[in-house]
Design a protein around this motif. Structure first.
Motif, PDB file in Angstrom:
ATOM      1  N   UNK A 105       0.829  -1.216   0.000  1.00  0.00           N
ATOM      2  CA  UNK A 105       0.000   0.000   0.000  1.00  0.00           C
ATOM      3  C   UNK A 105       0.860   1.260   0.000  1.00  0.00           C
ATOM      4  N   UNK A 106       2.096   1.139   0.461  1.00  0.00           N
ATOM      5  CA  UNK A 106       2.979   2.312   0.526  1.00  0.00           C
ATOM      6  C   UNK A 106       3.913   2.391  -0.673  1.00  0.00           C
ATOM      7  N   UNK A 107       3.723   1.473  -1.647  1.00  0.00           N
ATOM      8  CA  UNK A 107       4.559   1.514  -2.861  1.00  0.00           C
ATOM      9  C   UNK A 107       3.884   2.420  -3.889  1.00  0.00           C
ATOM     10  N   UNK A 108       4.701   2.971  -4.761  1.00  0.00           N
ATOM     11  CA  UNK A 108       4.171   3.876  -5.791  1.00  0.00           C
ATOM     12  C   UNK A 108       4.418   3.317  -7.165  1.00  0.00           C
ATOM     13  N   UNK A 109       3.404   3.376  -8.036  1.00  0.00           N
ATOM     14  CA  UNK A 109       3.661   3.070  -9.445  1.00  0.00           C
ATOM     15  C   UNK A 109       2.547   3.662 -10.288  1.00  0.00           C
ATOM     16  N   UNK A 110       2.771   3.657 -11.597  1.00  0.00           N
ATOM     17  CA  UNK A 110       1.704   4.028 -12.523  1.00  0.00           C
ATOM     18  C   UNK A 110       0.828   2.789 -12.724  1.00  0.00           C
ATOM     19  N   UNK A 111      -0.369   2.991 -13.287  1.00  0.00           N
ATOM     20  CA  UNK A 111      -1.302   1.863 -13.429  1.00  0.00           C
ATOM     21  C   UNK A 111      -1.960   1.819 -14.795  1.00  0.00           C
ATOM     22  N   UNK A 112      -2.245   0.579 -15.209  1.00  0.00           N
ATOM     23  CA  UNK A 112      -3.148   0.293 -16.321  1.00  0.00           C
ATOM     24  C   UNK A 112      -4.443  -0.149 -15.656  1.00  0.00           C
ATOM     25  N   UNK A 168       2.082   8.008 -11.906  1.00  0.00           N
ATOM     26  CA  UNK A 168       2.460   7.302 -10.683  1.00  0.00           C
ATOM     27  C   UNK A 168       1.645   7.777  -9.482  1.00  0.00           C
ATOM     28  N   UNK A 169       1.213   6.841  -8.664  1.00  0.00           N
ATOM     29  CA  UNK A 169       0.376   7.165  -7.499  1.00  0.00           C
ATOM     30  C   UNK A 169       0.624   6.115  -6.414  1.00  0.00           C
ATOM     31  N   UNK A 170       0.375   6.498  -5.180  1.00  0.00           N
ATOM     32  CA  UNK A 170       0.512   5.566  -4.056  1.00  0.00           C
ATOM     33  C   UNK A 170      -0.546   4.458  -4.195  1.00  0.00           C
ATOM     34  N   UNK A 171      -0.133   3.215  -3.974  1.00  0.00           N
ATOM     35  CA  UNK A 171      -1.057   2.074  -4.124  1.00  0.00           C
ATOM     36  C   UNK A 171      -2.330   2.253  -3.276  1.00  0.00           C
ATOM     37  N   UNK A 172      -2.162   2.770  -2.067  1.00  0.00           N
ATOM     38  CA  UNK A 172      -3.314   2.942  -1.172  1.00  0.00           C
ATOM     39  C   UNK A 172      -4.378   3.831  -1.830  1.00  0.00           C
ATOM     40  N   UNK A 173      -3.894   4.898  -2.493  1.00  0.00           N
ATOM     41  CA  UNK A 173      -4.827   5.828  -3.125  1.00  0.00           C
ATOM     42  C   UNK A 173      -5.521   5.153  -4.316  1.00  0.00           C
ATOM     43  N   UNK A 174      -4.779   4.329  -5.038  1.00  0.00           N
ATOM     44  CA  UNK A 174      -5.375   3.606  -6.168  1.00  0.00           C
ATOM     45  C   UNK A 174      -6.396   2.576  -5.664  1.00  0.00           C
ATOM     46  N   UNK A 175      -6.100   1.927  -4.549  1.00  0.00           N
ATOM     47  CA  UNK A 175      -7.062   0.962  -3.980  1.00  0.00           C
ATOM     48  C   UNK A 175      -8.385   1.656  -3.688  1.00  0.00           C
ATOM     49  N   UNK A 232      -9.510   4.429  -5.032  1.00  0.00           N
ATOM     50  CA  UNK A 232     -10.179   4.818  -6.290  1.00  0.00           C
ATOM     51  C   UNK A 232     -10.880   3.607  -6.905  1.00  0.00           C
ATOM     52  N   UNK A 233     -10.228   2.447  -6.875  1.00  0.00           N
ATOM     53  CA  UNK A 233     -10.828   1.250  -7.488  1.00  0.00           C
ATOM     54  C   UNK A 233     -12.098   0.845  -6.738  1.00  0.00           C
ATOM     55  N   UNK A 234     -12.074   0.974  -5.410  1.00  0.00           N
ATOM     56  CA  UNK A 234     -13.286   0.665  -4.627  1.00  0.00           C
ATOM     57  C   UNK A 234     -14.428   1.579  -5.076  1.00  0.00           C
ATOM     58  N   UNK A 235     -14.126   2.873  -5.261  1.00  0.00           N
ATOM     59  CA  UNK A 235     -15.166   3.821  -5.682  1.00  0.00           C
ATOM     60  C   UNK A 235     -15.637   3.522  -7.111  1.00  0.00           C
ATOM     61  N   UNK A 236     -14.708   3.147  -7.989  1.00  0.00           N
ATOM     62  CA  UNK A 236     -15.083   2.840  -9.387  1.00  0.00           C
ATOM     63  C   UNK A 236     -16.002   1.616  -9.425  1.00  0.00           C
ATOM     64  N   UNK A 237     -15.663   0.602  -8.631  1.00  0.00           N
ATOM     65  CA  UNK A 237     -16.455  -0.642  -8.653  1.00  0.00           C
ATOM     66  C   UNK A 237     -17.845  -0.422  -8.055  1.00  0.00           C
ATOM     67  N   UNK A 238     -17.992   0.667  -7.273  1.00  0.00           N
ATOM     68  CA  UNK A 238     -19.299   0.943  -6.669  1.00  0.00           C
ATOM     69  C   UNK A 238     -20.212   1.723  -7.622  1.00  0.00           C
ATOM     70  N   UNK A 239     -19.694   2.193  -8.743  1.00  0.00           N
ATOM     71  CA  UNK A 239     -20.532   2.938  -9.693  1.00  0.00           C
ATOM     72  C   UNK A 239     -21.591   2.006 -10.291  1.00  0.00           C
TER      73      UNK A 239
END
Ligand code: HSE
Length: 434
Positions: free
Chosen positions: A346-353, A402-409, A411-418
């Protein structure tokens, strides 16, 4: 001078290769080592049809090799964590040097084994544990010892890379290619170690330790396998100019060390993105040397034997030197290891697909963009495909900065709730490696 006597424990793929290389190149090897090397005992369960062992003493008991007073060096090639650990500790206890190809053993029990070896003044060499025939341990430990190493990234599982390559290039099924990798002797006894990234995490743990001067900490590595990758993602990645590879990444950051194995998008024009089949490649970025790339066969009988025998030659050369003046097992002096922590994923940073399956309704893209922007996630590119006939859904493919994994997690939770997003969002990390 008397020959150095070695005992080979395990005459499978790597053991058989080691025996054959030692026989075939005996003269060349002894010219390098300065002494003849004699295989004085082999411990094995079943004969290897590829080896002509007539005349070499055989035992079924590996511990008999570790206690044999004739033997100077024990070569551990049985694999696994339990018997192998007992065997290596017994060999050390009996004052024998050890050469091993066992990444699981070193990653999980290495700290204990090296402490015991220091106590007894013996060497434990493990070049063959990482990346088969590529001498990458020696390269990092000795060749790059001037550098402060920033990161290491590698394709370090031959089986996984073989599967991904055959699937991408020939459209073969996962199961079919895995069966071939097993028949060719590439895969682990338990192939889930290959396809779930455990084997790569063992190797990455070792690489991180010698790159950064930290204790071996396999239990803190983040591991994700290749079993959930789909052809659709492989093709979308290709359209965006990327290849998907199963990558191990160890990166030093101010907060700690990232230690992670997962499928990764890499720009197609990077050399490492074009490493195919059973080949492995390890990139090492140091502050003085810049980026270096080590490439070669990552598994197989003689490539791995090449590393085992190279270790053997090193041990023979060092046998007469004072233990205090040998190359340290983990590259750094044992009393100078750092306690820089390993970061949780969760504290690692990377870009995402990201791949989102959405209903074909107006405003979905705006909602997706808004969720990402609210979390400070910058979109690098976006591709929306036509409605798919079989399910009426629209695949949306995004690349982010690039973004912190925690922040992407989050965002993904919010996207899946749409309401208009169907199923799980596919997320694959992206590394530029430049
Ligand atoms: N199963 C391993 C691989 C063998 O495929 O890379 C070499 O470590």
């Amino acid at each position: 001078m008397k020959p150095v006597k070695v005992g080979i424990c395990g005459l499978g793929t790597v053991g058989g290769g080691t025996f054959n290389v030692l026989q075939r190149n005996a003269e060349e090897i002894s010219r390098r080592a300065g002494r003849e090397i004699e295989v004085a005992q082999i411990a094995m369960r079943t004969p290897n049809p590829l080896c002509q062992i007539t005349g070499t003493p055989i035992t079924h008991d590996v511990f008999a090799v570790a206690t044999n007073p004739e033997i100077d060096i024990v070569i551990e090639l049985i694999g696994g964590y339990t018997v192998a650990r007992d065997l290596v500790l017994l060999a050390i206890e009996n004052g024998k040097h050890v050469v091993t190809a066992n990444k699981a053993l070193i990653a999980v029990h290495g700290n204990e084994i090296f402490a015991k070896a220091r106590e007894k003044g013996v060497i434990v060499a493990f070049e063959a544990a990482v990346a088969g025939g590529i001498p990458v341990i020696k390269a990092i430990r000795e060749g790059l010892s001037a550098n402060r190493i920033n990161w290491v990234a590698g394709i370090i599982n031959g089986t996984g890379n073989f599967i991904l390559t055959e699937m991408r290039e020939k459209g073969r099924t996962f199961a079919d290619v895995l069966a071939e990798a097993q028949a060719l002797g590439y895969a682990e006894a338990d192939p889930t170690f290959d396809v779930e990234g455990i084997d790569a995490a063992h190797k990455l743990t070792i690489l991180a330790s010698i790159a950064f001067g930290i204790p071996l900490q396999f239990d803190k590595a983040y591991t994700e396998g290749i079993t959930k990758l789909t052809t659709a993602d492989v093709n979308y990645a290709e359209a965006l100019g990327y290849r998907i590879k199963h990558l191990g990444v160890a990166r030093r950051t101010a907060a700690g060390i990232e230690l992670r194995v997962h499928p990764t998008l890499i720009p197609s024009d990077r050399l490492i993105a074009n490493v195919n089949g059973v080949m492995n490649a390890v990139m090492v970025n140091g502050d003085a040397a810049g980026s270096t790339l080590f490439y070669g066969a990552g598994a197989g009988m003689e490539p791995t034997a090449s590393s085992v025998v190279a270790d053997l030659v090193d041990v023979v050369r060092a046998m007469t030197s004072d233990p205090e003046n040998r190359v340290p097992h983990l590259a750094f002096q044992p009393d100078s290891l750092s306690d820089h922590p390993i970061l949780p994923i969760e504290a690692c940073e990377s870009a995402y697909y990201l791949r989102i399956q959405a209903k074909d309704h107006p405003g979905v893209l705006a909602q997706v963009a808004s969720i990402l922007s609210e979390r400070g996630i910058n979109i690098e590119s976006i591709m929306q495909k036509e409605v798919e006939e079989h399910d009426g859904l629209v695949p949306m493919i995004l690349l982010t900065h690039s973004v912190l994994e925690q922040r992407m997690n989050d965002a993904i939770t919010a996207l899946e709730a749409l309401q208009d997003v169907v199923g799980s969002v596919v997320r694959i990390r992206v590394e530029q490696l430049n």
